[in-house]
Design an enzyme around this catalytic site. Structure first.
Site, short mmCIF file in Angstrom:
data_model
loop_
_atom_site.label_atom_id
_atom_site.label_comp_id
_atom_site.label_asym_id
_atom_site.label_seq_id
_atom_site.Cartn_x
_atom_site.Cartn_y
_atom_site.Cartn_z
N ARG A 36 -9.42 7.94 -2.23
CA ARG A 36 -8.41 9.00 -2.21
C ARG A 36 -7.74 9.14 -3.57
O ARG A 36 -7.65 8.20 -4.36
CB ARG A 36 -7.38 8.73 -1.12
CG ARG A 36 -6.69 7.40 -1.20
CD ARG A 36 -5.82 7.20 0.03
NE ARG A 36 -5.48 5.82 0.25
CZ ARG A 36 -5.25 5.30 1.45
NH1 ARG A 36 -5.33 6.06 2.53
NH2 ARG A 36 -4.93 4.03 1.59
N GLU B 23 -0.87 11.39 -1.52
CA GLU B 23 -2.32 11.21 -1.61
C GLU B 23 -3.07 12.40 -1.02
O GLU B 23 -2.61 13.02 -0.05
CB GLU B 23 -2.74 9.95 -0.86
CG GLU B 23 -2.11 8.67 -1.40
CD GLU B 23 -2.29 7.49 -0.49
OE1 GLU B 23 -2.26 6.35 -0.98
OE2 GLU B 23 -2.43 7.69 0.74
N LYS C 205 -7.02 15.41 3.98
CA LYS C 205 -5.66 15.18 4.48
C LYS C 205 -4.72 15.03 3.29
O LYS C 205 -5.06 14.38 2.31
CB LYS C 205 -5.59 13.93 5.36
CG LYS C 205 -4.19 13.66 5.92
CD LYS C 205 -4.19 12.52 6.91
CE LYS C 205 -4.30 11.16 6.24
NZ LYS C 205 -4.21 10.06 7.20
N ARG D 252 -5.00 8.13 14.85
CA ARG D 252 -6.29 7.74 14.30
C ARG D 252 -6.23 6.36 13.67
O ARG D 252 -7.21 5.61 13.71
CB ARG D 252 -6.83 8.78 13.34
CG ARG D 252 -6.25 8.84 11.92
CD ARG D 252 -6.91 7.83 10.99
NE ARG D 252 -6.71 8.15 9.60
CZ ARG D 252 -6.31 7.27 8.69
NH1 ARG D 252 -6.00 6.03 9.01
NH2 ARG D 252 -6.22 7.63 7.43
N ASP E 103 10.33 -7.91 13.59
CA ASP E 103 10.62 -7.05 12.45
C ASP E 103 11.88 -7.58 11.79
O ASP E 103 12.76 -8.13 12.46
CB ASP E 103 10.84 -5.59 12.91
CG ASP E 103 10.77 -4.59 11.77
OD1 ASP E 103 9.81 -3.81 11.72
OD2 ASP E 103 11.70 -4.58 10.93
N THR F 211 3.86 -3.40 7.89
CA THR F 211 5.15 -3.24 7.22
C THR F 211 5.04 -2.14 6.17
O THR F 211 3.95 -1.80 5.72
CB THR F 211 5.61 -4.55 6.58
OG1 THR F 211 4.61 -4.99 5.65
CG2 THR F 211 5.80 -5.63 7.65
N ASP G 142 -1.52 -0.95 1.62
CA ASP G 142 -2.41 0.21 1.48
C ASP G 142 -2.25 0.94 0.16
O ASP G 142 -2.60 2.12 0.06
CB ASP G 142 -2.20 1.18 2.64
CG ASP G 142 -0.74 1.65 2.75
OD1 ASP G 142 0.07 1.27 1.89
OD2 ASP G 142 -0.44 2.40 3.70
N LYS H 260 0.97 -3.51 -3.17
CA LYS H 260 1.52 -3.64 -1.83
C LYS H 260 0.57 -4.47 -0.97
O LYS H 260 -0.53 -4.02 -0.65
CB LYS H 260 1.72 -2.25 -1.22
CG LYS H 260 2.36 -2.26 0.18
CD LYS H 260 2.44 -0.84 0.72
CE LYS H 260 3.03 -0.85 2.13
NZ LYS H 260 2.89 0.46 2.78
N SER I 217 -7.38 -3.13 6.28
CA SER I 217 -7.34 -1.69 6.55
C SER I 217 -6.44 -0.97 5.56
O SER I 217 -5.27 -1.33 5.42
CB SER I 217 -6.83 -1.46 7.97
OG SER I 217 -6.56 -0.11 8.19
#
Length: 353
Positions: free
Chosen positions: A55, A66, A79, A122, A171, A211, A237, A241, A302
């Protein structure tokens, strides 16, 4: 027909947030994600057919914006999505998105849709689909560390696809855990709200980390991960990070979507560039092993990849075609003579006058 009245070719079906929520509620969130997972799996199994790139990201101190494009020989999808962790402090969503699905033959859009809700669905559907290949068989309990907007979707998807019935929540913000606990109890989960992340992983066969803070973080330490665990790491992601202590990666068999993107954005940005990983499409096609034994630690690193969005767009296009879940937008100019766009503009001005 008036010049100002749009023709059929000017129209593009549009699915609003209201209509997306109506569709999901009419189908049922778990049924929706089961069906969506089938589309994602089918597209992963034809992975070599896609024209793929990582991306395109524009980073700032506040977050990231993005574009996520991908195409096969018939369709092109993209997207637009942002990630701004501080947004919730001012009443904004951390993640918002919209997408377009187009014909390769004409370049005309076939669908324009909200993807804030759809991305949540998704992402969870992909996680649970991967869980079918990597999680311990007969797993019943999942720890959810990070109880924000994605939390409940993950729980529902793992129940629908993997049979999870018990969730353990943690959390740093107790209000987030309280929100998730109430929502998940209302849909039938056995829920334990925990005061520490260490407590949350006790007895869990699957650990999901989700998170939002854009930083190198240690959400899971090595001593928290025992043999046989599946880790569904979805919070790290983008560059800079991460969520997992590096030692966990060195003990795990790591599975990824698209290595050129994951090595920049995922947990494996902490490792050498040649550290071995397994691509999920190969596992789904039977060309590589997934879970091989009871003591194996599996890690789904992921970051989200455009084929998952392509699958979601394809699914929604088919699900909404000919229904009132979409409305027709006057989005494309359609002059009587395709070469006379200016003439159309002039005639419309004259008619309006």
């Amino acid at each position: 027909m008036s010049i100002l009245e749009p023709s059929e070719l000017a129209h593009v079906p549009f699915v609003s947030v209201e209509n997306m929520m109506r569709l999901v509620n009419d189908v049922g969130a778990e049924a929706f994600m089961r069906e969506l997972a089938d589309y994602i799996e089918a597209d992963f199994k034809r992975w070599p057919e896609f024209d793929k790139i990582a991306r395109v990201a524009s980073h700032s101190r506040e977050g990231v914006i993005e574009l996520m494009p991908v195409a096969d020989t018939a369709h092109y999808g993209f997207k637009y999505v942002n990630g701004h962790p501080k947004n919730t402090r001012e009443g904004y969503q951390t993640v918002t998105a919209f997408g377009v699905f187009s014909s390769v033959a004409t370049g005309y859009p076939l669908l324009f849709t909200e993807m804030t809700v759809l991305t949540a669905l998704r992402t969870a559907a992909t996680s649970a689909l991967v869980g079918q290949y990597l999680a311990p068989k007969n797993a019943t309990t999942m720890a959810l560390i990070g109880n924000g907007a994605q939390c409940e979707f993950q729980a529902l998807a793992f129940r629908a696809l993997c049979g999870i019935e018990t969730v353990r929540l943690y959390d740093v913000d107790p209000a987030a855990t309280k929100k998730a606990e109430a929502n998940l109890r209302a849909v039938g989960f056995d829920v334990t709200a925990c005061r520490t992340s260490q407590a949350a992983v006790e007895g869990a066969q699957i650990i999901t980390t989700c998170t939002a803070d854009k930083q190198y973080a240690t959400i899971l330490t090595d001593n928290m991960v025992g043999a046989g665990i599946h880790i569904n790491a979805i919070g790290g992601d983008c560059p800079g990070k991460t969520e997992l202590q590096r030692d966990i990666l060195l003990r795990s068999d790591i599975f990824v979507e698209f290595p050129p993107q994951t090595r920049i954005e995922g947990e494996i940005q902490q490792l050498d560039e040649d550290h071995p990983v397994t691509e999920l499409w190969q596992v789904m096609r039977g060309e590589a092993d997934g879970r091989k034994g009871d003591s194996q630690i599996t890690l789904f690193d992921s970051v989200g990849f455009a084929i998952e969005d392509f699958s979601a767009l394809r699914f929604v296009l088919e699900k909404t075609a000919g229904t009132d879940y979409c409305v027709q937008l006057d989005l494309l100019a359609d002059p009587d003579d395709p070469r006379d766009l200016f003439g159309m503009l002039q005639r419309a001005g004259a008619e309006a006058a």
